[in-house]
Motif scaffolding. Structure first.
Motif, PDB file in Angstrom:
ATOM      1  N   GLY A 154       0.847  -1.190   0.071  1.00 15.63           N
ATOM      2  CA  GLY A 154      -0.053   0.026  -0.026  1.00 15.63           C
ATOM      3  C   GLY A 154       0.737   1.244  -0.037  1.00 15.63           C
ATOM      4  N   SER A 155       0.149   2.330  -0.484  1.00 11.09           N
ATOM      5  CA  SER A 155       0.979   3.665  -0.155  1.00 11.09           C
ATOM      6  C   SER A 155       0.190   4.662   0.076  1.00 11.09           C
ATOM      7  CB  SER A 155       1.532   4.017  -1.654  1.00 11.09           C
ATOM      8  OG  SER A 155       0.539   3.993  -2.654  1.00 11.09           O
ATOM      9  N   PHE A 156       0.734   5.607   0.414  1.00 10.25           N
ATOM     10  CA  PHE A 156       0.146   7.091   1.088  1.00 10.25           C
ATOM     11  C   PHE A 156       0.534   8.409   0.060  1.00 10.25           C
ATOM     12  CE2 PHE A 156       0.674  10.918   3.430  1.00 10.25           C
ATOM     13  CZ  PHE A 156      -0.852  11.199   3.956  1.00 10.25           C
ATOM     14  N   SER A 157      -0.178   8.956  -0.387  1.00  8.65           N
ATOM     15  CA  SER A 157       0.298  10.231  -1.291  1.00  8.65           C
ATOM     16  C   SER A 157      -0.358  11.337  -0.997  1.00  8.65           C
ATOM     17  CB  SER A 157       0.066   9.823  -2.910  1.00  8.65           C
ATOM     18  OG  SER A 157      -1.325   9.685  -3.178  1.00  8.65           O
ATOM     19  N   PHE A 158       0.268  12.572  -1.307  1.00  7.81           N
ATOM     20  CA  PHE A 158      -0.146  13.677  -1.027  1.00  7.81           C
ATOM     21  C   PHE A 158       0.021  14.580  -2.257  1.00  7.81           C
ATOM     22  CE2 PHE A 158       0.309  18.131  -0.135  1.00  7.81           C
ATOM     23  CZ  PHE A 158      -0.822  18.779   0.489  1.00  7.81           C
ATOM     24  N   ARG A 159      -1.040  15.404  -2.720  1.00  9.26           N
ATOM     25  CA  ARG A 159      -0.922  16.218  -4.083  1.00  9.26           C
ATOM     26  C   ARG A 159      -1.602  17.515  -3.736  1.00  9.26           C
ATOM     27  NH1 ARG A 159      -2.335  11.314  -6.132  1.00  9.26           N
ATOM     28  NH2 ARG A 159      -4.326  11.777  -6.591  1.00  9.26           N
ATOM     29  N   THR A 160      -1.179  18.511  -4.409  1.00 12.12           N
ATOM     30  CA  THR A 160      -1.589  19.863  -4.142  1.00 12.12           C
ATOM     31  C   THR A 160      -1.798  20.517  -5.545  1.00 12.12           C
ATOM     32  OG1 THR A 160      -1.891  21.884  -3.195  1.00 12.12           O
ATOM     33  CG2 THR A 160       0.468  21.274  -3.912  1.00 12.12           C
ATOM     34  N   SER A 161      -2.923  20.892  -5.827  1.00 12.11           N
ATOM     35  CA  SER A 161      -3.180  21.643  -7.237  1.00 12.11           C
ATOM     36  C   SER A 161      -3.725  23.066  -6.965  1.00 12.11           C
ATOM     37  CB  SER A 161      -4.170  20.876  -7.965  1.00 12.11           C
ATOM     38  OG  SER A 161      -4.570  21.707  -9.131  1.00 12.11           O
ATOM     39  N   ALA A 162      -2.820  24.073  -7.605  1.00 14.14           N
ATOM     40  CA  ALA A 162      -2.836  25.336  -7.568  1.00 14.14           C
ATOM     41  C   ALA A 162      -4.210  25.938  -8.566  1.00 14.14           C
ATOM     42  CB  ALA A 162      -1.784  26.127  -7.949  1.00 14.14           C
ATOM     43  N   SER A 163      -4.169  25.456  -9.602  1.00 14.60           N
ATOM     44  CA  SER A 163      -4.967  25.379 -10.664  1.00 14.60           C
ATOM     45  C   SER A 163      -6.518  24.911 -10.100  1.00 14.60           C
ATOM     46  CB  SER A 163      -4.960  24.873 -12.003  1.00 14.60           C
ATOM     47  OG  SER A 163      -4.900  23.330 -12.000  1.00 14.60           O
ATOM     48  N   ASN A 164      -6.777  23.928  -9.554  1.00 12.27           N
ATOM     49  CA  ASN A 164      -7.917  23.573  -8.898  1.00 12.27           C
ATOM     50  C   ASN A 164      -8.206  24.052  -7.396  1.00 12.27           C
ATOM     51  OD1 ASN A 164      -8.162  22.141 -11.425  1.00 12.27           O
ATOM     52  ND2 ASN A 164      -7.601  20.199 -10.817  1.00 12.27           N
ATOM     53  N   LYS A 165      -7.124  24.588  -6.981  1.00 17.55           N
ATOM     54  CA  LYS A 165      -7.264  24.814  -5.551  1.00 17.55           C
ATOM     55  C   LYS A 165      -7.665  23.806  -4.591  1.00 17.55           C
ATOM     56  CE  LYS A 165      -8.330  29.510  -6.765  1.00 17.55           C
ATOM     57  NZ  LYS A 165      -7.841  29.440  -8.229  1.00 17.55           N
TER      58      LYS A 165
ATOM     59  N   ASN B 225      -6.051  20.289  -2.081  1.00 16.07           N
ATOM     60  CA  ASN B 225      -5.381  19.283  -1.489  1.00 16.07           C
ATOM     61  C   ASN B 225      -5.959  18.161  -1.659  1.00 16.07           C
ATOM     62  OD1 ASN B 225      -3.413  21.271  -0.963  1.00 16.07           O
ATOM     63  ND2 ASN B 225      -4.887  21.671   0.891  1.00 16.07           N
ATOM     64  N   ASP B 226      -5.098  16.906  -2.060  1.00 14.91           N
ATOM     65  CA  ASP B 226      -5.642  15.392  -2.305  1.00 14.91           C
ATOM     66  C   ASP B 226      -4.626  14.523  -1.280  1.00 14.91           C
ATOM     67  OD1 ASP B 226      -7.020  13.343  -3.452  1.00 14.91           O
ATOM     68  OD2 ASP B 226      -6.043  13.609  -5.282  1.00 14.91           O
ATOM     69  N   ILE B 227      -5.166  13.924  -0.690  1.00 15.18           N
ATOM     70  CA  ILE B 227      -4.750  12.758   0.403  1.00 15.18           C
ATOM     71  C   ILE B 227      -4.966  11.349  -0.152  1.00 15.18           C
ATOM     72  CG2 ILE B 227      -4.069  11.969   2.529  1.00 15.18           C
ATOM     73  CD1 ILE B 227      -4.332  14.891   3.562  1.00 15.18           C
ATOM     74  N   VAL B 228      -4.334  10.418  -0.623  1.00 24.95           N
ATOM     75  CA  VAL B 228      -5.008   9.105  -0.885  1.00 24.95           C
ATOM     76  C   VAL B 228      -4.142   8.201  -0.252  1.00 24.95           C
ATOM     77  CG1 VAL B 228      -5.105   7.639  -2.847  1.00 24.95           C
ATOM     78  CG2 VAL B 228      -5.092  10.196  -3.340  1.00 24.95           C
ATOM     79  N   PHE B 229      -5.131   6.985   0.271  1.00 26.86           N
ATOM     80  CA  PHE B 229      -4.521   5.820   0.725  1.00 26.86           C
ATOM     81  C   PHE B 229      -4.738   5.051  -0.306  1.00 26.86           C
ATOM     82  CE2 PHE B 229      -5.315   1.995   3.321  1.00 26.86           C
ATOM     83  CZ  PHE B 229      -4.034   1.842   3.526  1.00 26.86           C
ATOM     84  N   ARG B 230      -3.792   4.029  -0.579  1.00 25.17           N
ATOM     85  CA  ARG B 230      -4.080   3.000  -1.699  1.00 25.17           C
ATOM     86  C   ARG B 230      -3.405   1.847  -1.399  1.00 25.17           C
ATOM     87  NH1 ARG B 230      -1.138   3.996  -7.621  1.00 25.17           N
ATOM     88  NH2 ARG B 230      -0.435   1.916  -7.291  1.00 25.17           N
ATOM     89  N   PRO B 231      -4.285   0.667  -0.877  1.00 27.41           N
ATOM     90  CA  PRO B 231      -3.783  -0.450  -0.700  1.00 27.41           C
ATOM     91  C   PRO B 231      -3.928  -1.278  -2.103  1.00 27.41           C
ATOM     92  CG  PRO B 231      -5.752  -0.428   0.333  1.00 27.41           C
ATOM     93  CD  PRO B 231      -5.548   0.996  -0.064  1.00 27.41           C
ATOM     94  N   ASP B 232      -2.978  -2.036  -2.471  1.00 27.19           N
ATOM     95  CA  ASP B 232      -3.163  -2.757  -3.588  1.00 27.19           C
ATOM     96  C   ASP B 232      -2.496  -4.074  -3.965  1.00 27.19           C
ATOM     97  OD1 ASP B 232      -0.275  -2.544  -5.165  1.00 27.19           O
ATOM     98  OD2 ASP B 232      -0.478  -0.279  -4.493  1.00 27.19           O
TER      99      ASP B 232
END
Length: 180
Positions: free
Chosen positions: A39-50, A52-59
């Motif tokens: 599994g992984s954990f990720s963080f993304r931010t987008s200035a154009s869409n204003k 923040n995106d936090i994702v937990f992803r078991p796979d």
């Protein structure tokens, strides 16, 4: 042409040709294929869409040679910081990883996938696709355990109809995986 029609060793039915082709493809698969879970954990931010995106992803994935094919469940917390609103989404992401370079402990790969998210907020029900390509780095700690890091991402968000590209620390992910 008559040689192929009259030769009993070459001529065969369509069913036999399909079975023969499937057998040849199975023989062509690399011997060192293996299942991988993690599994992984990720963080993304987008200035154009204003956002923040936090994702937990078991796979779970199946790795053979330089290619790894898998599917991930995703739990996504999408924060709209201009509107002070947060959406929770559940999703599934089929993906493919291609290992470009490997050197014992260290490997570099590209991952591409097509996540499908469904918002689970009671007041806001929506869905979106976000096809992406992301570079990654894998560090093999032992024969079975590895750590994967993602830095950067190019994606198209169908909800906002925007392309997003990030190659800085505002888009990163890290995960731990076990190979059988």
């Amino acid at each position: 042409m008559d040689f192929f029609k009259n030769n009993p060793y070459i001529c065969c039915s369509m069913r036999q040709k399909v079975i023969l082709l499937a057998a040849l493809l199975l023989l062509a698969l690399p011997v060192h294929a293996q299942w991988v879970v993690g599994g992984s954990f990720s963080f993304r931010t987008s200035a154009s869409n204003k956002t923040n995106d936090i994702v937990f992803r078991p796979d779970v994935s199946y790795s053979f040679g330089k290619v790894c094919v898998g599917a991930a469940l995703t739990v996504d917390c999408y924060n709209f910081y201009q509107d002070h609103r947060t959406d929770w989404s559940l999703g599934i992401t089929p993906y493919v990883q291609y290992y470009i370079w490997s050197s014992g402990v260290l490997s570099f790969f590209l991952e591409g996938g097509i996540p499908y998210y469904r918002t689970i907020n009671p007041d806001n029900s929506s869905h979106r696709f976000a096809p992406y390509v992301s570079p990654g780095l894998e560090i093999s700690i032992t024969y079975h355990w590895s750590v994967i890091g993602y830095l950067g991402r190019l994606e198209y968000d169908t909800q906002f109809k925007t392309f997003q590209f990030s190659a800085e620390m505002d888009s990163f992910g890290v995960g731990v995986y076990y190979s059988f």
